[in-house]
Structures are given as structure tokens and as C-alpha cells.
Design an enzyme around this catalytic site. Sequence first.
Site, PDB file in Angstrom:
ATOM      1  N   LYS A   8       0.847  -1.421   0.073  1.00 31.86           N
ATOM      2  CA  LYS A   8       0.027   0.016  -0.026  1.00 31.86           C
ATOM      3  C   LYS A   8       0.950   1.391   0.058  1.00 31.86           C
ATOM      4  CE  LYS A   8      -2.092  -0.934   3.886  1.00 31.86           C
ATOM      5  NZ  LYS A   8      -1.313  -2.277   4.075  1.00 31.86           N
ATOM      6  N   ARG A  83      -9.955   1.306   8.305  1.00 31.89           N
ATOM      7  CA  ARG A  83      -9.414   0.198   8.512  1.00 31.89           C
ATOM      8  C   ARG A  83     -10.445  -0.677   9.458  1.00 31.89           C
ATOM      9  NH1 ARG A  83      -3.338   0.735   8.421  1.00 31.89           N
ATOM     10  NH2 ARG A  83      -2.423  -1.336   8.562  1.00 31.89           N
ATOM     11  N   ARG A 122      11.203  -5.594   4.869  1.00 29.13           N
ATOM     12  CA  ARG A 122      11.066  -4.270   4.751  1.00 29.13           C
ATOM     13  C   ARG A 122      11.925  -3.173   5.447  1.00 29.13           C
ATOM     14  NH1 ARG A 122       5.102  -2.195   5.286  1.00 29.13           N
ATOM     15  NH2 ARG A 122       5.077  -3.187   7.445  1.00 29.13           N
ATOM     16  N   ARG A 155      11.225  -1.347  11.027  1.00 31.06           N
ATOM     17  CA  ARG A 155       9.994  -0.857  11.936  1.00 31.06           C
ATOM     18  C   ARG A 155      10.015  -2.036  13.048  1.00 31.06           C
ATOM     19  NH1 ARG A 155       4.803  -0.044   8.085  1.00 31.06           N
ATOM     20  NH2 ARG A 155       3.610  -1.027  10.034  1.00 31.06           N
ATOM     21  N   ARG A 166      -1.368  -8.723  13.378  1.00 29.97           N
ATOM     22  CA  ARG A 166      -1.827  -7.813  12.368  1.00 29.97           C
ATOM     23  C   ARG A 166      -2.736  -8.532  11.207  1.00 29.97           C
ATOM     24  NH1 ARG A 166       3.932  -5.074  11.244  1.00 29.97           N
ATOM     25  NH2 ARG A 166       2.794  -3.995   9.613  1.00 29.97           N
TER      26      ARG A 166
HETATM   27  P1  ADP Z   1       2.102  -1.965   3.122  1.00 32.65           P
HETATM   28  O1  ADP Z   1       2.103  -0.188   3.153  1.00 32.65           O
HETATM   29  O2  ADP Z   1       0.884  -2.470   2.338  1.00 32.65           O
HETATM   30  O3  ADP Z   1       2.077  -2.499   4.603  1.00 32.65           O
HETATM   31  P2  ADP Z   1       4.641  -1.547   1.853  1.00 32.65           P
HETATM   32  O4  ADP Z   1       4.450  -0.724   0.652  1.00 32.65           O
HETATM   33  O5  ADP Z   1       5.641  -1.075   3.014  1.00 32.65           O
HETATM   34  O6  ADP Z   1       3.329  -2.337   2.317  1.00 32.65           O
HETATM   35  O7  ADP Z   1       5.553  -2.769   1.179  1.00 32.65           O
HETATM   36  C1  ADP Z   1       5.916  -3.991   2.145  1.00 32.65           C
HETATM   37  C2  ADP Z   1       7.052  -4.475   1.881  1.00 32.65           C
HETATM   38  O8  ADP Z   1       6.931  -5.102   0.645  1.00 32.65           O
HETATM   39  C3  ADP Z   1       8.396  -3.339   1.266  1.00 32.65           C
HETATM   40  O9  ADP Z   1       9.512  -3.953   1.961  1.00 32.65           O
HETATM   41  C4  ADP Z   1       8.243  -3.058  -0.048  1.00 32.65           C
HETATM   42  O10 ADP Z   1       9.556  -2.720  -0.682  1.00 32.65           O
HETATM   43  C5  ADP Z   1       7.854  -4.726  -0.380  1.00 32.65           C
HETATM   44  N1  ADP Z   1       7.113  -4.375  -1.904  1.00 32.65           N
HETATM   45  C6  ADP Z   1       5.979  -3.719  -2.100  1.00 32.65           C
HETATM   46  N2  ADP Z   1       5.401  -3.937  -3.245  1.00 32.65           N
HETATM   47  C7  ADP Z   1       5.939  -5.119  -3.465  1.00 32.65           C
HETATM   48  C8  ADP Z   1       5.712  -5.940  -4.777  1.00 32.65           C
HETATM   49  N3  ADP Z   1       5.089  -5.661  -5.637  1.00 32.65           N
HETATM   50  N4  ADP Z   1       6.771  -6.820  -5.054  1.00 32.65           N
HETATM   51  C9  ADP Z   1       7.810  -7.296  -4.018  1.00 32.65           C
HETATM   52  N5  ADP Z   1       7.908  -6.487  -2.793  1.00 32.65           N
HETATM   53  C10 ADP Z   1       7.121  -5.399  -2.621  1.00 32.65           C
HETATM   54  P1  ADP Z   2       0.781  -2.019   7.645  1.00 39.65           P
HETATM   55  O1  ADP Z   2      -0.218  -1.932   6.650  1.00 39.65           O
HETATM   56  O2  ADP Z   2       2.125  -2.476   7.212  1.00 39.65           O
HETATM   57  O3  ADP Z   2       0.330  -3.048   8.822  1.00 39.65           O
HETATM   58  P2  ADP Z   2       0.880   0.799   8.409  1.00 39.65           P
HETATM   59  O4  ADP Z   2       1.896   1.630   8.463  1.00 39.65           O
HETATM   60  O5  ADP Z   2      -0.479   1.092   7.649  1.00 39.65           O
HETATM   61  O6  ADP Z   2       1.301  -0.717   8.289  1.00 39.65           O
HETATM   62  O7  ADP Z   2       0.130   0.694  10.050  1.00 39.65           O
HETATM   63  C1  ADP Z   2       0.814   0.476  11.087  1.00 39.65           C
HETATM   64  C2  ADP Z   2       0.263   0.435  12.449  1.00 39.65           C
HETATM   65  O8  ADP Z   2      -0.464   1.821  12.541  1.00 39.65           O
HETATM   66  C3  ADP Z   2      -0.752  -0.668  12.557  1.00 39.65           C
HETATM   67  O9  ADP Z   2      -0.624  -2.068  12.794  1.00 39.65           O
HETATM   68  C4  ADP Z   2      -2.019   0.029  13.482  1.00 39.65           C
HETATM   69  O10 ADP Z   2      -1.175  -0.119  14.823  1.00 39.65           O
HETATM   70  C5  ADP Z   2      -1.651   1.665  13.409  1.00 39.65           C
HETATM   71  N1  ADP Z   2      -2.582   2.083  12.294  1.00 39.65           N
HETATM   72  C6  ADP Z   2      -2.494   2.669  11.059  1.00 39.65           C
HETATM   73  N2  ADP Z   2      -3.706   2.864  10.447  1.00 39.65           N
HETATM   74  C7  ADP Z   2      -4.388   2.590  11.406  1.00 39.65           C
HETATM   75  C8  ADP Z   2      -6.007   3.010  11.363  1.00 39.65           C
HETATM   76  N3  ADP Z   2      -6.660   3.473  10.152  1.00 39.65           N
HETATM   77  N4  ADP Z   2      -6.844   2.478  12.636  1.00 39.65           N
HETATM   78  C9  ADP Z   2      -5.934   2.053  13.575  1.00 39.65           C
HETATM   79  N5  ADP Z   2      -4.598   1.967  13.570  1.00 39.65           N
HETATM   80  C10 ADP Z   2      -3.959   2.061  12.485  1.00 39.65           C
END
Ligand code: ADP
Ligand code: ADP
Length: 216
Positions: A8, A83, A122, A155, A166
Site C-alpha cells: 500500500k 481500517r 521491509r 520498523r 496484524r
Molecule cells: P504496506 O504499506 O501495505 O504495509 P509496503 O508498501 O510497505 O506495504 O510494502 C511492504 C514491503 O514489500 C516493502 O519492503 C516493499 O518494498 C515490498 N514490496 C512492495 N510491493 C512489492 C511488490 N510488488 N513486490 C515485491 N515487494 C514489494
Molecule cells: P501495515 O499496513 O504494514 O500494517 P501501517 O503503517 O499502515 O502498516 O500501520 C501500522 C500500524 O499503525 C497498524 O498496525 C496500526 O497499529 C496503526 N494504524 C495504522 N492505520 C490505522 C487505522 N486506520 N486505524 C487504527 N490503527 C491504525
Amino acid sequence: MGPPGAGKGTQAKSISLRYRIPHISTGDIFRKNISNNTTLGLAAKSYIDAGDLVPDNITISLVFDRLNNEDCKDGFLLDGFPRTVEQTAALDNYLSVKGVQLDAVVLLSVPNEFILDRMTGRRSCTLCGASYHIRYNPPVVAGKCDICGSDIIQRKDDTEETLRERLEVYELQTRPMIDYYKPRGILLEVNGTKGINEVFENICDSLGAGKVNDNN
Ligand code: ADP
Ligand code: ADP
Ligand code: ZN
């Protein structure tokens, strides 16, 4: 939307540049507040570290404050919000009062077997939040962000233990939003298992076929 590690944040950065709209990531906002030791950061930290959601009341008012900024008047991209069903209803309410319509909800589909590898590899920029991956998307200079030059780190919540929680939270609280948005015809499902650039092109194609205006 999409499970943790779906891509995302990675895709949101590119979409926001391409469509020239602000990228609003609740996760990034929380992390910035935690590193600056603000009251909001303090309130959010224990939930994030445990892999749980920050309570709705805190999250919702934070997003609405951000959406009230001048830079959102011509559009915006929400990453990681809403979410929960409660957040979704609150957003609907806010947008209808403002007379704003959601153009699209992009769902990045990534099966669970991809997630652990993505998440444990990541690395994230401490300043701008950009996501890297030790194998799939390494920075040009090791340990430094390509975009802003700041340090990139792992992270604290990107561990195997937190991931289980999660993923469960995603299944129970966030996945039901699919059924909320699907009947409205604005849900665009994109296969998130392809390479980063291919996923981006597929998102732009599906947005182009939808209602969003591409002004570029
Ligand atoms: P999210 O915001 O949904 O948690 P991220 O954008 O941070 O996800 O991506 C999670 C991890 O996967 C990061 O290390 C990113 O560089 C990697 N990543 C994202 N998209 C892809 C993809 N299409 N193929 C391989 N790795 C990816
Ligand atoms: P990812 O998609 O990789 O889990 P995010 O960076 O979107 O990571 O979110 C990290 C953390 O921040 C989540 O696990 C949650 O604890 C908090 N968080 C993010 N967005 C929300 C939301 N919309 N509502 C509640 N908690 C949130
Ligand atoms: Zn950066």
C-alpha cells in the site's frame, strides 16, 4: 487497502506523484508522532507495537484534521484508512457533509504466503516513510532513503510475532470493508503479487477505466 505488507505505502507514493494529490498514511503519521514523542504518539505506541489497531476515536479525528488541510481540496489518497467498519462509516459521514465522493477504493490482493517475506525484509525511511525491501526494492545507497537521504530502518512492529496479530486484525476488522465498498462499484481489485512497477501500471489502468480524472 490490503493486508500488512501488501504494498500500500509503496504504491501510494507513486499514485500520489502521478495524480498530484497528497498521500495520507495513518501509519506514517503515527510513526512520526512516536518519534517526536507527542501526546498522540504516546497514545498510539503500545497498540502499534502489539500489532493492534489504534482506537477509532483517536484515528478518526487525526484523519479528519488532516483532510481539512488546504492541500486536500482537489483530492487526496488515503493509505491505511479506513481500517474498521466504524472508521468507514465515519469517513462516509465526513465526506457526505463535505459533498465529496470517493472515486475509487484500490484493493491490493496478496495471499498470506507472500507477506512474511515482504514484511521481514521491509526497511522504512525515518523521515518520509518510503518503503524499501532488502531484496525486492533496495535503496541505491545502503541505509539511506533515495527520496530524502534520511536513514532507513526496520520498523519495530515488523516482526514475525506481531505479523500474526496484524493478519488476524486485518481478517476480522478490515476485510469486511470489501463487502461495504463492493456494491458501490468503486472497488478496484489489483493483483499485488507482481513486480512493483507492474502493480503500479495495473492500478493506473484500472483507475483510468474508472471515474478518476487523470490530469497529467
Ligand atoms: P504496506 O504499506 O501495505 O504495509 P509496503 O508498501 O510497505 O506495504 O510494502 C511492504 C514491503 O514489500 C516493502 O519492503 C516493499 O518494498 C515490498 N514490496 C512492495 N510491493 C512489492 C511488490 N510488488 N513486490 C515485491 N515487494 C514489494
Ligand atoms: P501495515 O499496513 O504494514 O500494517 P501501517 O503503517 O499502515 O502498516 O500501520 C501500522 C500500524 O499503525 C497498524 O498496525 C496500526 O497499529 C496503526 N494504524 C495504522 N492505520 C490505522 C487505522 N486506520 N486505524 C487504527 N490503527 C491504525
Ligand atoms: Zn525518505
